[in-house]
Motif scaffolding. Structure first.
Motif, PDB file in Angstrom:
ATOM      1  N   SER A  64     -45.865 -59.514  84.047  1.00 15.72           N
ATOM      2  CA  SER A  64     -46.789 -59.712  82.926  1.00 15.72           C
ATOM      3  C   SER A  64     -47.570 -61.015  83.023  1.00 15.72           C
ATOM      4  O   SER A  64     -48.623 -61.148  82.392  1.00 15.72           O
ATOM      5  N   GLY A  65     -47.054 -61.986  83.781  1.00 16.39           N
ATOM      6  CA  GLY A  65     -47.692 -63.291  83.854  1.00 16.39           C
ATOM      7  C   GLY A  65     -47.413 -64.155  82.626  1.00 16.39           C
ATOM      8  O   GLY A  65     -48.026 -65.206  82.447  1.00 16.39           O
ATOM      9  N   PRO A  83     -51.097 -60.039  69.814  1.00 16.18           N
ATOM     10  CA  PRO A  83     -51.594 -58.776  70.397  1.00 16.18           C
ATOM     11  C   PRO A  83     -51.776 -58.876  71.910  1.00 16.18           C
ATOM     12  O   PRO A  83     -51.461 -57.918  72.633  1.00 16.18           O
ATOM     13  N   SER A  84     -52.241 -60.013  72.408  1.00 16.70           N
ATOM     14  CA  SER A  84     -52.430 -60.142  73.857  1.00 16.70           C
ATOM     15  C   SER A  84     -51.097 -60.111  74.599  1.00 16.70           C
ATOM     16  O   SER A  84     -51.013 -59.582  75.711  1.00 16.70           O
ATOM     17  N   THR A  85     -50.049 -60.649  73.988  1.00 11.65           N
ATOM     18  CA  THR A  85     -48.717 -60.575  74.588  1.00 11.65           C
ATOM     19  C   THR A  85     -48.238 -59.129  74.646  1.00 11.65           C
ATOM     20  O   THR A  85     -47.719 -58.682  75.669  1.00 11.65           O
ATOM     21  N   VAL A  86     -48.445 -58.388  73.571  1.00 10.89           N
ATOM     22  CA  VAL A  86     -48.030 -56.981  73.533  1.00 10.89           C
ATOM     23  C   VAL A  86     -48.776 -56.182  74.606  1.00 10.89           C
ATOM     24  O   VAL A  86     -48.171 -55.374  75.319  1.00 10.89           O
ATOM     25  N   VAL A  87     -50.062 -56.428  74.745  1.00 12.53           N
ATOM     26  CA  VAL A  87     -50.851 -55.715  75.763  1.00 12.53           C
ATOM     27  C   VAL A  87     -50.362 -56.080  77.166  1.00 12.53           C
ATOM     28  O   VAL A  87     -50.194 -55.205  78.019  1.00 12.53           O
ATOM     29  N   ALA A  88     -50.111 -57.365  77.417  1.00  8.67           N
ATOM     30  CA  ALA A  88     -49.631 -57.785  78.741  1.00  8.67           C
ATOM     31  C   ALA A  88     -48.281 -57.149  79.060  1.00  8.67           C
ATOM     32  O   ALA A  88     -48.047 -56.697  80.187  1.00  8.67           O
ATOM     33  N   LEU A  89     -47.390 -57.108  78.058  1.00 10.31           N
ATOM     34  CA  LEU A  89     -46.086 -56.480  78.280  1.00 10.31           C
ATOM     35  C   LEU A  89     -46.232 -54.983  78.529  1.00 10.31           C
ATOM     36  O   LEU A  89     -45.570 -54.427  79.411  1.00 10.31           O
ATOM     37  N   ALA A  92     -47.454 -54.444  82.013  1.00  8.87           N
ATOM     38  CA  ALA A  92     -46.386 -54.727  82.973  1.00  8.87           C
ATOM     39  C   ALA A  92     -45.346 -53.607  82.994  1.00  8.87           C
ATOM     40  O   ALA A  92     -44.747 -53.326  84.031  1.00  8.87           O
ATOM     41  N   LEU A  93     -45.156 -52.966  81.844  1.00  8.50           N
ATOM     42  CA  LEU A  93     -44.198 -51.869  81.726  1.00  8.50           C
ATOM     43  C   LEU A  93     -44.827 -50.507  82.028  1.00  8.50           C
ATOM     44  O   LEU A  93     -44.162 -49.482  81.940  1.00  8.50           O
ATOM     45  N   ARG A  94     -46.123 -50.523  82.347  1.00  5.79           N
ATOM     46  CA  ARG A  94     -46.882 -49.291  82.610  1.00  5.79           C
ATOM     47  C   ARG A  94     -46.742 -48.318  81.435  1.00  5.79           C
ATOM     48  O   ARG A  94     -46.419 -47.144  81.602  1.00  5.79           O
TER      49      ARG A  94
END
Length: 126
Positions: A64-65, A83-89, A92-94
């Motif tokens: 996720s970085g 929200p940006s953390t949720v999107v990155a996760l 990363a989790l596809r």
């Protein structure tokens, strides 16, 4: 790997054991509240996705970085993720980020309502 959480049903480290005991005792997921709470469901869903993909916190962090603390707090419900953390996760989790963002929005609305209620109560009690 002392103090790290490994998903897939295996927990290592003292802190993970404490969290698991608290969850089984009260059904709660950290500060976010119970799994009935949208933020609790968000944390639970993120943990389930990690388990399904066999990812550790470190592997998710690398994909996720995001920082280790940010990832850990999102997974255990200790803080409300952005929200940006949720999107990155989700990336990363596809996984599709939309259902996760919906839970975040529902939880944020509930938290705002709770804060407003607490402020009103505090003002009346003063």
């Amino acid at each position: 790997m002392r103090g790290h959480t490994v998903f897939g049903g295996v927990f290592a480290g003292v802190r993970a054991n404490e969290v698991e005991r608290e969850r089984s005792r009260s059904g709660s997921v950290g500060v976010a509240g119970s799994v009935e709470n949208p933020l609790g469901r968000l944390a639970e869903r993120l943990r389930r996705l990690c388990a399904e993909r066999g990812l550790s916190v470190d592997a998710l962090r690398a994909r996720s970085g995001l920082g280790r603390t940010t990832v850990s707090q999102a997974l255990n419900g200790r803080a409300v993720p952005s929200p940006s953390t949720v999107v990155a996760l989700a990336k990363a989790l596809r996984a599709d980020p939309e259902p996760l963002l919906d839970l975040l929005a529902q939880g944020s609305t509930a938290a705002d309502t709770s804060k407003a209620s607490a402020a009103r109560t505090s003002a009346v009690c003063s």
